[in-house]
Every structure is written in structure tokens, then in C-alpha cells.
Design an enzyme around this catalytic site. Sequence first.
Site, PDB file in Angstrom:
ATOM      1  N   HIS A 144       8.625  47.935 131.560  1.00  0.00           N
ATOM      2  CA  HIS A 144       7.706  48.063 132.868  1.00  0.00           C
ATOM      3  C   HIS A 144       8.248  47.076 133.783  1.00  0.00           C
ATOM      4  O   HIS A 144       7.976  47.078 134.875  1.00  0.00           O
ATOM      5  CB  HIS A 144       6.114  47.934 132.406  1.00  0.00           C
ATOM      6  CG  HIS A 144       5.794  48.862 131.578  1.00  0.00           C
ATOM      7  ND1 HIS A 144       4.854  48.738 130.429  1.00  0.00           N
ATOM      8  CD2 HIS A 144       5.937  50.315 131.508  1.00  0.00           C
ATOM      9  CE1 HIS A 144       4.424  49.961 129.810  1.00  0.00           C
ATOM     10  NE2 HIS A 144       5.354  50.747 130.425  1.00  0.00           N
ATOM     11  N   HIS A 191       7.679  61.121 130.068  1.00  0.00           N
ATOM     12  CA  HIS A 191       6.878  60.879 128.955  1.00  0.00           C
ATOM     13  C   HIS A 191       5.991  59.855 128.916  1.00  0.00           C
ATOM     14  O   HIS A 191       5.929  58.746 128.924  1.00  0.00           O
ATOM     15  CB  HIS A 191       7.881  60.357 127.596  1.00  0.00           C
ATOM     16  CG  HIS A 191       8.985  61.326 127.419  1.00  0.00           C
ATOM     17  ND1 HIS A 191       9.808  61.672 127.970  1.00  0.00           N
ATOM     18  CD2 HIS A 191       9.046  62.218 126.038  1.00  0.00           C
ATOM     19  CE1 HIS A 191      10.646  62.616 127.434  1.00  0.00           C
ATOM     20  NE2 HIS A 191       9.868  62.815 126.151  1.00  0.00           N
ATOM     21  N   SER A 237       3.008  53.040 131.778  1.00  0.00           N
ATOM     22  CA  SER A 237       3.742  53.491 132.894  1.00  0.00           C
ATOM     23  C   SER A 237       3.165  54.162 134.064  1.00  0.00           C
ATOM     24  O   SER A 237       3.366  54.267 135.155  1.00  0.00           O
ATOM     25  CB  SER A 237       5.312  54.160 132.603  1.00  0.00           C
ATOM     26  OG  SER A 237       4.911  55.272 131.618  1.00  0.00           O
ATOM     27  N   GLU A 281       3.263  64.983 129.524  1.00  0.00           N
ATOM     28  CA  GLU A 281       2.592  64.731 128.302  1.00  0.00           C
ATOM     29  C   GLU A 281       2.563  66.044 127.344  1.00  0.00           C
ATOM     30  O   GLU A 281       2.039  66.720 127.947  1.00  0.00           O
ATOM     31  CB  GLU A 281       1.436  63.733 128.523  1.00  0.00           C
ATOM     32  CG  GLU A 281       0.974  63.331 127.252  1.00  0.00           C
ATOM     33  CD  GLU A 281       1.896  62.617 126.360  1.00  0.00           C
ATOM     34  OE1 GLU A 281       2.488  61.696 126.534  1.00  0.00           O
ATOM     35  OE2 GLU A 281       2.047  63.090 124.904  1.00  0.00           O
ATOM     36  N   ASP A 313      11.163  58.139 128.782  1.00  0.00           N
ATOM     37  CA  ASP A 313      10.765  57.222 127.892  1.00  0.00           C
ATOM     38  C   ASP A 313      10.279  58.081 126.663  1.00  0.00           C
ATOM     39  O   ASP A 313       8.782  57.887 126.224  1.00  0.00           O
ATOM     40  CB  ASP A 313       9.642  56.355 128.432  1.00  0.00           C
ATOM     41  CG  ASP A 313       8.969  55.358 127.487  1.00  0.00           C
ATOM     42  OD1 ASP A 313       9.655  54.926 126.365  1.00  0.00           O
ATOM     43  OD2 ASP A 313       7.771  54.855 127.869  1.00  0.00           O
TER      44      ASP A 313
HETATM   45  N1  SAM Z   1       6.007  55.980 129.353  1.00  0.00           N
HETATM   46  C1  SAM Z   1       4.933  55.475 128.528  1.00  0.00           C
HETATM   47  C2  SAM Z   1       4.629  54.028 128.775  1.00  0.00           C
HETATM   48  O1  SAM Z   1       5.338  53.459 129.257  1.00  0.00           O
HETATM   49  O2  SAM Z   1       3.246  53.824 128.971  1.00  0.00           O
HETATM   50  C3  SAM Z   1       4.771  55.684 127.251  1.00  0.00           C
HETATM   51  C4  SAM Z   1       5.265  56.935 126.636  1.00  0.00           C
HETATM   52  S1  SAM Z   1       5.444  57.352 124.582  1.00  0.00           S
HETATM   53  C5  SAM Z   1       6.833  56.201 124.472  1.00  0.00           C
HETATM   54  C6  SAM Z   1       6.076  58.695 124.645  1.00  0.00           C
HETATM   55  C7  SAM Z   1       4.957  60.041 124.766  1.00  0.00           C
HETATM   56  O3  SAM Z   1       6.022  61.132 125.196  1.00  0.00           O
HETATM   57  C8  SAM Z   1       4.216  60.080 123.780  1.00  0.00           C
HETATM   58  O4  SAM Z   1       3.059  60.076 124.259  1.00  0.00           O
HETATM   59  C9  SAM Z   1       4.530  61.655 123.377  1.00  0.00           C
HETATM   60  O5  SAM Z   1       3.424  62.425 123.006  1.00  0.00           O
HETATM   61  C10 SAM Z   1       5.184  62.083 124.587  1.00  0.00           C
HETATM   62  N2  SAM Z   1       6.235  63.273 124.444  1.00  0.00           N
HETATM   63  C11 SAM Z   1       6.944  63.540 123.478  1.00  0.00           C
HETATM   64  N3  SAM Z   1       7.735  64.530 123.558  1.00  0.00           N
HETATM   65  C12 SAM Z   1       7.286  64.839 124.756  1.00  0.00           C
HETATM   66  C13 SAM Z   1       8.218  66.056 125.541  1.00  0.00           C
HETATM   67  N4  SAM Z   1       9.154  66.566 125.113  1.00  0.00           N
HETATM   68  N5  SAM Z   1       7.815  66.142 126.918  1.00  0.00           N
HETATM   69  C14 SAM Z   1       6.653  65.405 127.155  1.00  0.00           C
HETATM   70  N6  SAM Z   1       5.943  64.567 126.680  1.00  0.00           N
HETATM   71  C15 SAM Z   1       6.459  64.196 125.404  1.00  0.00           C
END
Ligand code: SAM
Length: 293
Positions: free
Chosen positions: A19, A42, A108, A126, A175
Site C-alpha cells: 500500500h 484482486h 487497496s 473479486e 495482488d
Molecule cells: N488487494 C487487496 C488489498 O490489498 O487490500 C487484497 C486482495 S487478496 C490478497 C486477493 C483476493 O483476490 C482475494 O479476496 C481472492 O478471493 C481474490 N481472487 C482470487 N482469485 C481471483 C481472480 N482470479 N479474480 C478476481 N479475484 C480473485
Amino acid sequence: MFSYRHAFHAGSHADILKHLTLIHLVEYLQEKPGALTIVDTHAGAGIYSLIDGFATVSKEADEGIYRLAKFTADQLATGKPMSAGISNYLECIRNENGDGDISVYPGSPFILARLLRAQDRLKLFELHPKEIDILRHNISELKQAKQIDVYAEDSFARLKGLLPPPSRRGLVLIDPSYEDKQDYRYLETAMEEALQRFATGCYAIWYPVLSRRESAALPDHLKKIAANHKRSWLHAELRVENAPKERRLQASGMFIINPPWTLEKHLAESLPILVKALGQDNRAEFLLKSFEA
Ligand code: SAM
């Protein structure tokens, strides 16, 4: 699949690295008035309580945001300066908490939403069936909601369709949870496709530093992809400990394709402070490398 919930990791050292970098990227790109499209591939749930629910089980924020906030307060109390980048990052986190102590941590989507100017757009992806509902609800409460699209879709498949953005000014945060080890391969394919369609975009990729083969190879694979497209890159890692057991994540990295020229200086100032503030043993360290195409 879908056992990952980011609330367990909210406010961890990995979130801090990600971040802190992200805020700098947005603020640099906003120095020009042209509309900016930001894609968060993500997204997670958007914002997290640190005082109840999953975060209180893992307590990762204790060794992350709470430790950094205390270190910074101690530094300032003794008249020592703090890097502008860390102060700016902490202000973004504190702004979400009003006048009180830090009890929520913006993910994020919230960090990005708060930074949007009227001309900017944010696209969030998501897939988790519960996280997407929480994310939609959280985003609907924001005054920037009309500037934000939320997609319950696989971002690896959809990203290329959004590129290039209409204004040709774009930032993409990638991410994944890397819950599925195929994520490494999907990410590399998505990056290849993205650069073919929008070579000048700024791409910020977070990854965990693990002994797993795919994780260790990722930075080199990304360097090759950047080189194939004659793109500059910056690579940063933050290790907070080197404990013998991999009970929890000890290090993570950010790989930026087309980084702003200011990012290296920004991280060169902040990373040594993060090592001091968040380091758990004498193996805490950072890495910072870049290549100009
Ligand atoms: N970016 C966020 C933050 O910094 O606050 C954290 C995200 S977390 C590491 C990853 C997220 O991606 C999870 O909630 C998961 O359910 C989602 N996810 C996993 N595979 C995905 C995909 N192919 N497309 C979209 N979201 C996905």
C-alpha cells in the site's frame, strides 16, 4: 480454492509494502490532469476491522501497522524525522479511523477510492462469493461509488479486455492470493497480454517470498516479460524475519513495470525504516533493484 480471506492479513508487513508503494504510484500519476483508470484485479473486501473478526485471530496487524505506528510516534517524539512516504501512508490509514486509535485497516479498494479525483475511475475484481458481497456493500457506502465498477469475475481472464483504458493512462494492481499455485502462471500470461495491448501502463504486482519454486522464479519471469516489451522495471522486497519455520509470511515483494522515476528514491528512503520498524530478527532486510529500458 476460496479459503483465503484477506482479513486475516490486513495491516500486515506485506500490506504495508504494497500500500505504501501503491499510494506513491497513484499520487505520481495524478500529477498530470488527464483521467486515470485504476484496475485492482484482486480486491478483497475493501476494508477490515482490526478489533474483531478474522484479524484478531491472526494478529498480523500487531507486527505490521500497529508496530509501524508506534515506531513512527516514538521517532517523532524524540525529534527524529520520518520519511515523507511513510508519513503519507500512515495518514491514509489514520484518515479511515477518524480521531480514534487505528481500529480499521483500508484494503487497496478503499485506499484507491479515497485517492480518486473526479476524472478518475476505479475497477475492482473479486471472485470470492462472500468477499464480493462485502466489497459491494462497502463500496456502496463511499461518496466515490459512482466512479467505481465492481466485477464478480476472474480478473486474469478479463484484464486484457479493459486495456488500454480510454484515456490511455492506467495503473493496474495485481495482488492475487496465490492460493492456487496456477496463479503464478495465470499472472504471467495476463501480464504478457496486458503489455501487448497497453505497453505504457503502470503495473504493480505483489507476491509472497516463499521457498516454493513458482514464487522464487516469479521476479525473473517478470523481468523477462518486461524485457520482451522493452519496459523498465523496479523490484523491491521486504523481509521482516528469517524464522526457521514458515508459520507465517516472512517476506514479500513488489514488482513494478513502467515505474515512475520517483519510486526508487521513495522506496530507498522508506525501506530501511520499515526494516528497523518491522524487523523481528537480525535477518530483516530489504532489496531494491531497477532497470531502465
Ligand atoms: N488487494 C487487496 C488489498 O490489498 O487490500 C487484497 C486482495 S487478496 C490478497 C486477493 C483476493 O483476490 C482475494 O479476496 C481472492 O478471493 C481474490 N481472487 C482470487 N482469485 C481471483 C481472480 N482470479 N479474480 C478476481 N479475484 C480473485
